[in-house]
Design an enzyme around this catalytic site. Structure first.
Site, PDB file in Angstrom:
ATOM      1  N   CYS A  33      -8.724  45.673   4.067  1.00 37.31           N
ATOM      2  CA  CYS A  33     -10.123  45.451   3.679  1.00 37.31           C
ATOM      3  C   CYS A  33     -10.235  44.824   2.296  1.00 37.31           C
ATOM      4  O   CYS A  33     -11.328  44.656   1.771  1.00 37.31           O
ATOM      5  CB  CYS A  33     -10.936  46.737   3.778  1.00 37.31           C
ATOM      6  SG  CYS A  33     -10.358  48.021   2.662  1.00 37.31           S
ATOM      7  N   ARG A  77     -18.687  50.123   1.085  1.00 43.41           N
ATOM      8  CA  ARG A  77     -18.502  50.673  -0.268  1.00 43.41           C
ATOM      9  C   ARG A  77     -19.759  51.469  -0.591  1.00 43.41           C
ATOM     10  O   ARG A  77     -20.784  50.885  -0.940  1.00 43.41           O
ATOM     11  CB  ARG A  77     -18.295  49.544  -1.279  1.00 43.41           C
ATOM     12  CG  ARG A  77     -16.965  48.801  -1.140  1.00 43.41           C
ATOM     13  CD  ARG A  77     -16.916  47.662  -2.127  1.00 43.41           C
ATOM     14  NE  ARG A  77     -15.590  47.107  -2.317  1.00 43.41           N
ATOM     15  CZ  ARG A  77     -15.169  45.959  -1.788  1.00 43.41           C
ATOM     16  NH1 ARG A  77     -15.973  45.257  -1.020  1.00 43.41           N
ATOM     17  NH2 ARG A  77     -13.957  45.518  -2.033  1.00 43.41           N
ATOM     18  N   ARG A  91      -5.861   6.403  11.974  1.00 42.02           N
ATOM     19  CA  ARG A  91      -5.438   7.761  11.582  1.00 42.02           C
ATOM     20  C   ARG A  91      -6.471   8.734  12.127  1.00 42.02           C
ATOM     21  O   ARG A  91      -7.594   8.328  12.469  1.00 42.02           O
ATOM     22  CB  ARG A  91      -5.336   7.886  10.061  1.00 42.02           C
ATOM     23  CG  ARG A  91      -6.626   7.560   9.356  1.00 42.02           C
ATOM     24  CD  ARG A  91      -6.466   7.580   7.861  1.00 42.02           C
ATOM     25  NE  ARG A  91      -7.676   7.075   7.232  1.00 42.02           N
ATOM     26  CZ  ARG A  91      -7.803   6.803   5.957  1.00 42.02           C
ATOM     27  NH1 ARG A  91      -6.802   6.962   5.146  1.00 42.02           N
ATOM     28  NH2 ARG A  91      -8.934   6.361   5.475  1.00 42.02           N
ATOM     29  N   HIS A 118     -16.280   5.909  -0.868  1.00 44.94           N
ATOM     30  CA  HIS A 118     -15.447   6.975  -1.414  1.00 44.94           C
ATOM     31  C   HIS A 118     -16.216   8.288  -1.470  1.00 44.94           C
ATOM     32  O   HIS A 118     -15.747   9.334  -1.012  1.00 44.94           O
ATOM     33  CB  HIS A 118     -14.973   6.576  -2.820  1.00 44.94           C
ATOM     34  CG  HIS A 118     -14.168   7.629  -3.487  1.00 44.94           C
ATOM     35  ND1 HIS A 118     -14.728   8.550  -4.342  1.00 44.94           N
ATOM     36  CD2 HIS A 118     -12.861   7.951  -3.386  1.00 44.94           C
ATOM     37  CE1 HIS A 118     -13.781   9.368  -4.760  1.00 44.94           C
ATOM     38  NE2 HIS A 118     -12.640   9.025  -4.193  1.00 44.94           N
ATOM     39  N   ARG A 165     -16.285  54.433   3.090  1.00 43.50           N
ATOM     40  CA  ARG A 165     -15.380  54.909   2.044  1.00 43.50           C
ATOM     41  C   ARG A 165     -16.117  55.825   1.080  1.00 43.50           C
ATOM     42  O   ARG A 165     -17.254  55.551   0.694  1.00 43.50           O
ATOM     43  CB  ARG A 165     -14.810  53.705   1.278  1.00 43.50           C
ATOM     44  CG  ARG A 165     -13.811  54.139   0.221  1.00 43.50           C
ATOM     45  CD  ARG A 165     -13.235  52.955  -0.496  1.00 43.50           C
ATOM     46  NE  ARG A 165     -14.220  52.339  -1.368  1.00 43.50           N
ATOM     47  CZ  ARG A 165     -13.973  51.232  -2.054  1.00 43.50           C
ATOM     48  NH1 ARG A 165     -12.813  50.621  -1.950  1.00 43.50           N
ATOM     49  NH2 ARG A 165     -14.891  50.728  -2.856  1.00 43.50           N
ATOM     50  N   MET A 179      -4.041   6.780  -3.818  1.00 52.36           N
ATOM     51  CA  MET A 179      -2.926   5.906  -4.115  1.00 52.36           C
ATOM     52  C   MET A 179      -3.405   4.455  -4.205  1.00 52.36           C
ATOM     53  O   MET A 179      -4.434   4.107  -3.675  1.00 52.36           O
ATOM     54  CB  MET A 179      -1.869   6.035  -3.015  1.00 52.36           C
ATOM     55  CG  MET A 179      -1.552   7.466  -2.680  1.00 52.36           C
ATOM     56  SD  MET A 179      -0.752   8.345  -4.018  1.00 52.36           S
ATOM     57  CE  MET A 179       0.811   7.538  -3.987  1.00 52.36           C
ATOM     58  N   ARG A 204       0.840  -1.211   0.000  1.00 54.60           N
ATOM     59  CA  ARG A 204       0.000   0.000   0.000  1.00 54.60           C
ATOM     60  C   ARG A 204       0.861   1.241   0.000  1.00 54.60           C
ATOM     61  O   ARG A 204       1.970   1.230   0.514  1.00 54.60           O
ATOM     62  CB  ARG A 204      -0.848   0.086   1.271  1.00 54.60           C
ATOM     63  CG  ARG A 204      -1.834  -1.012   1.474  1.00 54.60           C
ATOM     64  CD  ARG A 204      -2.374  -0.879   2.893  1.00 54.60           C
ATOM     65  NE  ARG A 204      -2.967  -2.118   3.348  1.00 54.60           N
ATOM     66  CZ  ARG A 204      -4.274  -2.356   3.316  1.00 54.60           C
ATOM     67  NH1 ARG A 204      -5.095  -1.449   2.873  1.00 54.60           N
ATOM     68  NH2 ARG A 204      -4.754  -3.487   3.751  1.00 54.60           N
ATOM     69  N   GLY A 217      -5.952  48.227   0.813  1.00 50.59           N
ATOM     70  CA  GLY A 217      -6.856  47.712  -0.218  1.00 50.59           C
ATOM     71  C   GLY A 217      -6.043  46.777  -1.093  1.00 50.59           C
ATOM     72  O   GLY A 217      -5.503  47.169  -2.129  1.00 50.59           O
ATOM     73  N   THR A 218      -5.947  45.541  -0.649  1.00 52.60           N
ATOM     74  CA  THR A 218      -5.026  44.628  -1.335  1.00 52.60           C
ATOM     75  C   THR A 218      -5.563  44.131  -2.678  1.00 52.60           C
ATOM     76  O   THR A 218      -4.831  43.502  -3.429  1.00 52.60           O
ATOM     77  CB  THR A 218      -4.669  43.445  -0.418  1.00 52.60           C
ATOM     78  OG1 THR A 218      -5.869  43.006   0.226  1.00 52.60           O
ATOM     79  CG2 THR A 218      -3.640  43.846   0.614  1.00 52.60           C
ATOM     80  N   ASN A 219      -6.830  44.421  -2.969  1.00 53.77           N
ATOM     81  CA  ASN A 219      -7.316  44.059  -4.310  1.00 53.77           C
ATOM     82  C   ASN A 219      -6.616  44.941  -5.333  1.00 53.77           C
ATOM     83  O   ASN A 219      -6.019  44.456  -6.295  1.00 53.77           O
ATOM     84  CB  ASN A 219      -8.833  44.269  -4.417  1.00 53.77           C
ATOM     85  CG  ASN A 219      -9.605  43.469  -3.392  1.00 53.77           C
ATOM     86  OD1 ASN A 219      -9.130  42.444  -2.934  1.00 53.77           O
ATOM     87  ND2 ASN A 219     -10.783  43.948  -3.028  1.00 53.77           N
ATOM     88  N   ASP A 220      -6.708  46.247  -5.112  1.00 50.46           N
ATOM     89  CA  ASP A 220      -6.051  47.163  -6.037  1.00 50.46           C
ATOM     90  C   ASP A 220      -4.535  47.082  -5.920  1.00 50.46           C
ATOM     91  O   ASP A 220      -3.823  47.169  -6.907  1.00 50.46           O
ATOM     92  CB  ASP A 220      -6.531  48.605  -5.795  1.00 50.46           C
ATOM     93  CG  ASP A 220      -7.818  48.887  -6.559  1.00 50.46           C
ATOM     94  OD1 ASP A 220      -7.856  48.571  -7.766  1.00 50.46           O
ATOM     95  OD2 ASP A 220      -8.774  49.387  -5.955  1.00 50.46           O
ATOM     96  N   TYR A 253      -6.506  45.177  12.731  1.00 45.35           N
ATOM     97  CA  TYR A 253      -7.674  44.378  12.359  1.00 45.35           C
ATOM     98  C   TYR A 253      -7.596  43.917  10.903  1.00 45.35           C
ATOM     99  O   TYR A 253      -6.839  44.467  10.102  1.00 45.35           O
ATOM    100  CB  TYR A 253      -8.979  45.169  12.576  1.00 45.35           C
ATOM    101  CG  TYR A 253      -9.155  46.332  11.622  1.00 45.35           C
ATOM    102  CD1 TYR A 253      -9.735  46.142  10.360  1.00 45.35           C
ATOM    103  CD2 TYR A 253      -8.744  47.620  11.964  1.00 45.35           C
ATOM    104  CE1 TYR A 253      -9.883  47.207   9.476  1.00 45.35           C
ATOM    105  CE2 TYR A 253      -8.891  48.678  11.092  1.00 45.35           C
ATOM    106  CZ  TYR A 253      -9.457  48.458   9.839  1.00 45.35           C
ATOM    107  OH  TYR A 253      -9.594  49.497   8.957  1.00 45.35           O
ATOM    108  N   GLY A 301      -8.147   7.409  -1.307  1.00 47.71           N
ATOM    109  CA  GLY A 301      -8.393   6.855  -2.637  1.00 47.71           C
ATOM    110  C   GLY A 301      -7.409   7.287  -3.698  1.00 47.71           C
ATOM    111  O   GLY A 301      -7.508   6.885  -4.850  1.00 47.71           O
TER     112      GLY A 301
END
Ligand code: PEP
Ligand code: MG
Length: 909
Positions: A865, A596, A376, A490, A652, A114, A103, A800-803, A885, A112
């Site tokens: 944000c 927003r 396990r 499964h 904002r 291996m 095994r 603003g980590t998107n932009d 935050y 499932g």
């Protein structure tokens, strides 16, 4: 024989209450191997064997088959000798044969993924010896035919590749069954089995061009290499990528003496959990089959029976089987083999205490003797995860910190799963029942093949049974329904792992893959038809049934209380309206990090006034339109601020480019022309004027407020007046006015000036005032670099980590979907940087911005944000960066709170 001293072993032995390894060696021995060693040393009856390390897999990938066999040959041969002497049998011995299983076992469980080969070491002569030794010819020949079938599929590559392909071995068996008028594998006679072995061997020769290997050592090396190869199959790679497991981990190979669950009615095999993996309830449970081998329980070809009497009675209730029939045809192990059950129960208690977690055990009973094959940490639903963590703390088994660290943040989402709308479900028609394999409610259109799951937005994957090849499709489907298989099938195990609604073992379903239809009670359902599933009860409904949000359990609340005890970094929510703010507060949001305001402009009356403002050519015209918007905005803000009473609310100022608000269709353009009393051409020209080549880099953010100060004035007035109105009602609120898309200090200064002048004017008018602050988004790379200058003026920063991601990578937020999936597939990028914060690059800018800001204002409030604020690895990064935050969508608030607590705890370890 060469001496092995001073060479790091590549093979580790276990069995007979001793072991070379232990459970801490998961990276080297894989989860399965490490646990087998640990169990053996604990005195649990584990069939003896040995583990070839994961490092050998990596060596195999680098050096190839020949060289790697050379490297491990001596150790493997010695380990087999050890097995032979422990069991008093011989590998390939035709009188007293030793058979083994081979095994895979990676350091983390990959259900499932291996391949496994059982009964290895058998051939035409050995089978005779096995028959004599066990006094069971049927068993011996059945083992032989199973071995050729498994070995042919796994090692010799005879598994069907596509759904259209036929499994050659299944075809041979089906033909014989039809000839003999039988339906079950157990109906075969000894002669049938002998014929099957013969026919199987011919099939192997025809398909591979080679004879089936008869030498047990050739068989063993073939299987070991096949396990190594299975680490790199498409489905294993998919699973690894999905979970972020690196290729270098490799898999170990476990070779273990065979024990047999198919030696007659005093034998059997099963899978059990020390607690309920669906609910977390502290009840021992599981399934078994009499006279069956390993895979039979999970393969779903026979309906498994319950281990405990309690489980058996519960099962019968759900399956609508009456008590008399249950006791007669589906007795529990507790009733059928009380002493074996007692022993099993003892081991499950020992193992759970030892591992201090809910365990998932595999066992086999060979002629009345119990063997534990595997233990396990059990896979569990989100609800079970939370309940078990809390219960283990209460039972004094783990500490609060351990409990919090044991909870997988993203899995909390499952507790927030939809349920059926009680009104809609009242009239819904149940067409069949299955087992409640994985909770939640799902409604969707039927697909019968996993690779077609994306055909509909909401699809329900309907299969006779699922296999690892179906993984991707299961992931895409809204729900999974199978005709066969128990709670440990499964489909059930994988769906639970994915947190996906699943009903399994619905025996009343007839599935016709060719005609793509499902027949229940003579009624047909075709591909594309809607059905609905309740994964918590096992009910299957006709048609679409509306779903609604879940209610949270008591343990969830207890977990969140613990979270609050340890979390330092706060969690706010991104919420644009009172309803979202309410949800966020219910989930424990400690403020709003982003409202927003533009989202409020899309409703009917507002969009009209907004368009009027945009289309005006004069300041006067714009002011007139803004006056119409003012009361609406004021009410919006008042409502949101009221819901968040006592907490900070960051609002904002207007951010998106104007073209997002104007009509692009002729009918709406005509209506707007009429409303404003201007010509259609004027409208068209204005719309055309607003088109930009790169709107995300265009006239948006503070650039709007700085070119049209009257917009900032109106929005400030709406915020300040709303706060004053609430103050008059006795509601304390803390508005924070946030300026978007700042790149230079001057941009900030100008907006800040407008805001403060407007606020002061209102305070004069109203003869009253409130406290408010003015801060900025940090979302342009330049802003992070001049953050010290900005911080001199700004009260707070919010990343603003998107932009920031868009502009740091130079990837358009709107268009990156065209190439990002390919980039991820090719490994150019590890993840989608819009989903998981790129700590290496964008993260540096976040750090720089924070450090520079705080260099002039040590107590500067800093948050995030962007969408990353609810993604676990990014939240941990924010904690490490020292943010006050994170702010995320309401439904991710509990997840972010948990990660915040986990990050604090990890800091103290
Ligand atoms: C951001 O850019 O990260 C942000 C939160 O603002 P928006 O997504 O509205 O541009
Ligand atoms: Mg932005």
């Amino acid at each position: 024989m060469k001496k092995l001293e001073n060479v790091k072993p590549r093979v580790y032995k276990f069995g007979a209450k001793t072991a070379d390894g232990n459970s801490k060696m998961k990276n080297l021995l894989g989860g399965k191997g490490a646990n087998l060693a640990e169990m053996s040393a604990l005195g649990i009856p584990v069939p003896p064997g040995f583990t070839i390390t994961t490092e050998v897999c990596t060596e195999y990938n680098a050096l190839g088959e020949k060289a790697v066999i050379e490297l491990i040959k001596q150790e493997v041969e010695q380990s087999v000798l050890n097995l032979e002497s422990l069991l008093g049998s011989g590998f390939g011995d035709k009188d007293n044969p030793l058979l083994v299983s081979v095994r895979s076992g990676a350091r983390v469980s990959m259900p499932g993924m291996m391949d496994t080969v059982l009964n290895l070491g058998i051939n035409d002569e050995v089978v005779q010896g096995l028959a004599k030794k066990t006094n069971n010819e049927q068993f011996a020949w059945d083992s032989y035919r199973r071995f050729i079938q498994m070995y042919g599929g796994v090692v010799l590559g005879m598994k069907p590749e596509t759904k259209e392909d036929i499994d050659p071995f299944e075809e041979i068996m089906d033909t014989l069954k039809a000839e003999r008028g039988i339906t079950l594998d157990t109906d075969f006679t000894v002669q049938d089995l002998k014929d099957l072995v013969q026919d199987f061997k011919v099939a192997v020769k025809t398909q591979t061009g080679h004879d089936f290997p008869t030498n047990p050592w050739d068989q063993l090396w073939g299987a070991i290499i096949a396990v190594f190869n299975s680490w790199n199959t498409d489905r294993a790679v998919y699973y690894r990528n999905m979970n972020g497991f690196p290729a270098e981990w490799g898999t170990a190979v476990n070779v273990q003496a065979m024990v047999y669950g198919n030696m007659g009615n005093n034998s059997g095999t099963g899978v059990c959990f020390t607690r309920d993996s669906g609910t977390g309830e502290n009840v021992f449970n599981g399934e078994y089959l009499i006279n069956a081998q390993g895979e039979d329980v999970v393969a779903g070809t026979r309906t498994p029976q319950q281990i405990t009497k309690l489980g058996s009675v519960r099962w019968a209730e759900l399956a609508k089987v009456d008590e008399e029939e249950r006791a007669k045809n589906y007795p529990s192990l507790e009733e059928l083999m009380p002493s074996v059950f007692k022993e099993l129960n003892t081991y499950q208690e020992i193992l759970e205490k030892h591992y201090r977690d809910m365990q998932d055990l595999e066992f086999t009973i060979q002629d009345g003797k119990l063997w534990i094959l595997q233990t396990r940490s059990g896979k569990r639903t989100g609800a079970a995860m939370v309940k078990i963590a809390i219960d283990l703390v209460k039972e004094g088994i783990i500490t609060e910190k351990e409990a919090l660290l044991s909870v997988e943040p993203n899995k909390l989402q499952e507790l927030l799963h939809p349920i059926f709308d009680p009104k809609a479900i009242r009239n819904a028609k149940v067409i069949a029942h299955g087992l409640p394999a994985s909770p939640g409610a799902a409604s969707g259109q039927i697909v019968f093949f996993a690779d077609e799951a994306s055909k509909y937005n909401n699809s329900i994957l309907v299969r006779i049974e699922t296999s690892p090849e179906d993984l991707e499709g299961m992931n895409l489907a809204k729900g999974i329904l199978t005709a066969r298989g128990g709670m440990t099938s499964h489909a059930a195990v994988v769906a639970r792992g994915m947190g996906k609604c699943c009903v399994s073992g619905a025996g009343a379903l007839r599935i016709d893959y060719k005609k793509r239809k499902l027949i229940v009670d003579n009624k047909e359902y075709h591909e594309g038809d809607w059905i609905s599933l309740n994964g918590s009860t096992g009910d299957i409904y006709e048609g679409e049934v509306a779903t609604m949000e879940a209610k949270l359990s008591g343990e969830f609340a207890e977990l969140m209380t613990l979270v609050d005890k340890y979390a330092v970094m706060k969690v706010r929510a991104n919420a644009d309206n009172p309803a979202d703010a309410k949800t966020a507060r219910d989930f424990g949001a400690q403020g709003i990090g982003l409202t927003r305001t533009e989202h409020m402009f899309f409703e009917a009356d507002r969009i009209k006034a907004m368009r009027e403002m945009i289309l005006s050519d004069t300041e006067e015209g714009r002011k007139k339109a803004l006056e119409k918007l003012l009361p609406m905005q004021r009410t919006d803000f008042e409502e949101v601020l009221e819901v968040m009473e006592g907490l900070s609310v960051t609002i904002r100022l207007l951010d998106p480019p104007f073209h997002e608000f104007v009509p692009h269709q002729l009918v709406t353009q005509k209506a707007l022309a009429k409303q404003m009393g201007i010509s259609l051409d004027d409208v068209k020209n204005k719309v055309a004027d607003l088109e930009e080549f790169n709107p995300m880099l265009g006239h948006r953010g503070c650039r709007l407020g700085n070119t049209y100060p009257e917009i900032t004035e109106m929005q400030t007035r709406a915020i300040i007046e709303a706060a004053l109105n609430l103050k008059a009602k006795g509601v304390i609120c803390k508005p924070e006015i946030m300026i978007p898309l700042i790149g230079t200090v001057k941009e900030f200064d100008m907006q800040n000036d407008i805001i403060r002048t407007t606020a002061n004017k209102i305070f004069e008018e109203r003869k009253d005032s409130i406290a408010y602050s003015v801060g900025t988004m940090i979302e342009i790379p330049r802003a992070t670099l001049v953050a010290d200058l900005i911080a001199e003026k700004a009260d707070f920063f919010s990343f603003g980590t998107n932009d920031l991601t868009q502009m740091t990578f130079g990837y358009s937020r709107d268009d990156a979907g065209k190439f990002l999936p390919i980039y991820i597939e090719k490994g150019i990028l590890e993840h989608d940087p819009f989903e998981i914060l790129d700590q290496e690059g964008v993260g540096q800018l976040v750090k720089i911005g924070t450090e520079r800001g705080r260099s002039v204002k040590p107590n500067l409030e800093v948050g995030i944000c962007g969408e990353h604020g609810g993604e676990p690895s990014s939240v941990e990064f924010c904690y490490k960066t020292g943010m006050n935050y994170v702010s995320c969508s309401p439904y991710r608030v509990p997840i972010a709170r948990l990660v915040s607590a986990q990050a604090s705890i990890k800091d103290t370890l």
